[in-house]
Design an enzyme around this catalytic site. Sequence first.
Site, PDB file in Angstrom:
ATOM      1  N   GLU A  43      -0.258 -39.017 -54.410  1.00  0.00           N
ATOM      2  CA  GLU A  43      -1.710 -39.152 -54.303  1.00  0.00           C
ATOM      3  C   GLU A  43      -2.292 -38.264 -53.209  1.00  0.00           C
ATOM      4  O   GLU A  43      -3.452 -37.852 -53.290  1.00  0.00           O
ATOM      5  CB  GLU A  43      -2.078 -40.616 -54.045  1.00  0.00           C
ATOM      6  CG  GLU A  43      -1.767 -41.522 -55.215  1.00  0.00           C
ATOM      7  CD  GLU A  43      -1.889 -43.004 -54.891  1.00  0.00           C
ATOM      8  OE1 GLU A  43      -1.891 -43.811 -55.835  1.00  0.00           O
ATOM      9  OE2 GLU A  43      -1.973 -43.357 -53.699  1.00  0.00           O
ATOM     10  N   ASP A 246      -3.123 -48.517 -65.417  1.00  0.00           N
ATOM     11  CA  ASP A 246      -2.634 -49.558 -66.318  1.00  0.00           C
ATOM     12  C   ASP A 246      -3.690 -50.644 -66.415  1.00  0.00           C
ATOM     13  O   ASP A 246      -4.716 -50.594 -65.724  1.00  0.00           O
ATOM     14  CB  ASP A 246      -1.309 -50.139 -65.809  1.00  0.00           C
ATOM     15  CG  ASP A 246      -1.441 -50.720 -64.396  1.00  0.00           C
ATOM     16  OD1 ASP A 246      -1.870 -51.881 -64.264  1.00  0.00           O
ATOM     17  OD2 ASP A 246      -1.146 -49.992 -63.424  1.00  0.00           O
TER      18      ASP A 246
END
Length: 295
Positions: A43, A246
């Site tokens: 990230e 998700d």
Amino acid sequence: MRNAKLTLLICIAAVMLCSSCQPAPVVTQARPVTAILGAFEREVTLLEDRLSGPREQNIEGIRFVTGTLGGREVVVAWTGIGKVNAAMTTTLLIEHFKPKHIIFTGIAGAVNPKLKPGDIVIAERTAHHDMGTVWPEGLFSKGVKNPLDGFENPVFFYADEELVKVARRAADRVDLGQIKLLTGERTPQIITGVVVTGDAFIASADKCKELRKRFQADAVEMEGAAVAQICYQRRISHLVIRSISDNADEGAVLDKQTFYIMAVKNSARLVAEIVDFMASDLSAEETAERDISRN
């Protein structure tokens, strides 16, 4: 002879007094620093790769990389997973780099059923979903006492309004990667909403329903509110950006493996766009603040 010595002492004292009365030199304040944090190494490395003039340093074992992004001075760091790691890294960053703004970026699970992998939530507010008192009826959310002022923290930590405005403008311009599905491609959506934080990876549709009911949550993750709490207590503006990997249900682990890279790239693109807007939108305000502090 005594008069001569006395005159000499008076002259020396006068010289010393005059020199001590000279105005103090003006200290030029460095440009404001924007900090960017992420829980997973990927990230932050995507943003590190965009830096001009990167410089690396380690503080208490934590790696910080400074440089410029979109014309602004930034510092980027990887916190690790969970609220304790996030709070520790944020505190070290504040103490050593004195950032004016802190942006937390990364992935999250969708709680809002309208969100799909690749979509992004700009957090207008964050909350700890696992903090409070557990009664027979369930968890009653409550903020802990702020040790810096003795007052109780709120349940929700609100993002800086100006940063949210900048993020919305950046959202209109950013070019996000398309989401590839068996049924074809879809364009990711970016919304403003509520992100909740807890020290457990959520893979339960029932838990998502609970979080949606209790907090009107749009996404769930494991660090954002911890960073927001530190910023709230230290009076530093913050913003949490989360890209959905998700749906935080029973298929969350497999979905995260499938959509992780795409979600991380989209989050990094939006953050880079936000910093680019900050360079123009906030620079005039910050220049005025520096001029006031010098006078």
